[in-house]
Enzyme design. Sequence first.
Site, PDB file in Angstrom:
ATOM      1  N   ASP A  82       0.806  -1.221   0.000  1.00  0.00           N
ATOM      2  CA  ASP A  82       0.000   0.000   0.000  1.00  0.00           C
ATOM      3  C   ASP A  82       0.838   1.269   0.000  1.00  0.00           C
ATOM      4  O   ASP A  82       0.620   2.176  -0.809  1.00  0.00           O
ATOM      5  CB  ASP A  82      -0.945  -0.001   1.206  1.00  0.00           C
ATOM      6  CG  ASP A  82      -1.723   1.297   1.318  1.00  0.00           C
ATOM      7  OD1 ASP A  82      -2.761   1.419   0.646  1.00  0.00           O
ATOM      8  OD2 ASP A  82      -1.281   2.205   2.056  1.00  0.00           O
ATOM      9  N   ALA A  93      -4.776   2.729  -0.809  1.00  0.00           N
ATOM     10  CA  ALA A  93      -4.604   2.070  -2.112  1.00  0.00           C
ATOM     11  C   ALA A  93      -5.134   0.646  -2.057  1.00  0.00           C
ATOM     12  O   ALA A  93      -5.824   0.186  -2.971  1.00  0.00           O
ATOM     13  CB  ALA A  93      -3.136   2.085  -2.516  1.00  0.00           C
ATOM     14  N   ASP A  94      -4.820  -0.081  -0.992  1.00  0.00           N
ATOM     15  CA  ASP A  94      -5.349  -1.435  -0.803  1.00  0.00           C
ATOM     16  C   ASP A  94      -6.873  -1.421  -0.781  1.00  0.00           C
ATOM     17  O   ASP A  94      -7.532  -2.216  -1.465  1.00  0.00           O
ATOM     18  CB  ASP A  94      -4.870  -1.996   0.536  1.00  0.00           C
ATOM     19  CG  ASP A  94      -3.547  -2.733   0.431  1.00  0.00           C
ATOM     20  OD1 ASP A  94      -3.215  -3.214  -0.656  1.00  0.00           O
ATOM     21  OD2 ASP A  94      -2.851  -2.818   1.451  1.00  0.00           O
ATOM     22  N   LEU A  95      -7.431  -0.558   0.051  1.00  0.00           N
ATOM     23  CA  LEU A  95      -8.882  -0.538   0.237  1.00  0.00           C
ATOM     24  C   LEU A  95      -9.608  -0.177  -1.050  1.00  0.00           C
ATOM     25  O   LEU A  95     -10.603  -0.810  -1.419  1.00  0.00           O
ATOM     26  CB  LEU A  95      -9.243   0.445   1.353  1.00  0.00           C
ATOM     27  CG  LEU A  95      -8.723   0.086   2.747  1.00  0.00           C
ATOM     28  CD1 LEU A  95      -8.989   1.229   3.718  1.00  0.00           C
ATOM     29  CD2 LEU A  95      -9.349  -1.203   3.252  1.00  0.00           C
TER      30      LEU A  95
END
Length: 411
Positions: A156, A184-186
Amino acid sequence: MADASRTDLEDHSNAPGGALTGASAALRGLKVLDLTRVRSGPTCVRQLADWGADVIKVETPLDTEELGGPRAGSDFQNLHRNKRSLTLDLKKPQAKEAFLKLARTADVIVENFRPAVKTRLGIDYETLSQSNPGLIYASISGFGQDGPMADRPGFDQIAQGMGGLMSITGEPGAGPMRVGIPIADLCAGLFAAQGILIALFERQSSGKGQWVQTSLLQAQVFMLDFQAARVLMDGHVPGQAGNNHPTCIPTGVFQTADGHMNIAVTGNAIWDKFCDAMDRPDWREDARYATQESRLEHRDALNAEIEALTRGAPTGTWIARLTEAGVPAGEINDIAQVFETPQVRHLDLAQPVQSHERGATEMVGQPILMSRTPSTIAAPPPLAGEHSAQILAELGYSETEIAAMKEAGAT
């Protein structure tokens, strides 16, 4: 089985006998194989599980700790509710055969391996779609499935930096700053879930599945939104602005008599209301503050004048006053205070669940309200392999065959 003959989601109504029920009726009957780990993939799959899909989490046998944290950890618990668990060692022939059988019956497969891994295992989209042409196969990677950076390991914070977010976060001159959540992950997970739903909708008319792809980098660049548009369309490269909004002035954090608060003044209509609420109608006539552009130029001076006033009364007094005037204002809560907020409690964002590992606890519920098919946390994260025998029996394996697979370490 998800094949090309399907024309609408009503064909998914016959869920497996052992499928979890109760999370929601919205995606009931949709079978999803979850091959994901860490955060971006589980975020995607959680969206499907919470809305009623039959999600089967495929795990390695005897894997008691996920990459990124233990099963009993709050992070794992919050990501993996409303699923069933099947353990398979895909390097063993019996397990690989069982997975391929399962894949032929699946509507959706989600994975976030590095790009080459799925091909090496023989579970890539091209392979699996040959026997299941209606399959929706979603891949989340760090930087994309191909291209010059595709093989880089993704994380992330790396995507936050490469995607420009860290260059506009934090105080001016203080150096790059990450945001406080793995955004970014989410966002990659949420975009993948959206892509799956788009592909499912399209399958109603075509009868065909497709490969859905996104990455941490793509998600982060897209989330730059108006800041990206300023670069692409205006040639303006924004920098750090701290708590100040880069274009709407005055918007930021202001000290009060008992803490801090946010004030957001956007546009001249709200600016007029703000001047009246602060008993400073003279600001409207001040050439330094007459327009959005002039307020941006003289932002520091204006903010200092505002804060000289806000320090004279408590946060609650100012919020009540500004809210009555129609000016957006709000408290700055720590996360414990968030869940004590009456409106958050009213929206049921903290939902009770009985965890295998933790007992009675709470998890963050879905932020979407549906009038007929609401989402609930119907089941805690499964124990590793909790549903293996059940799922294999649904595939037609006998008790003897299941026992033999377990003895061989395949499940």
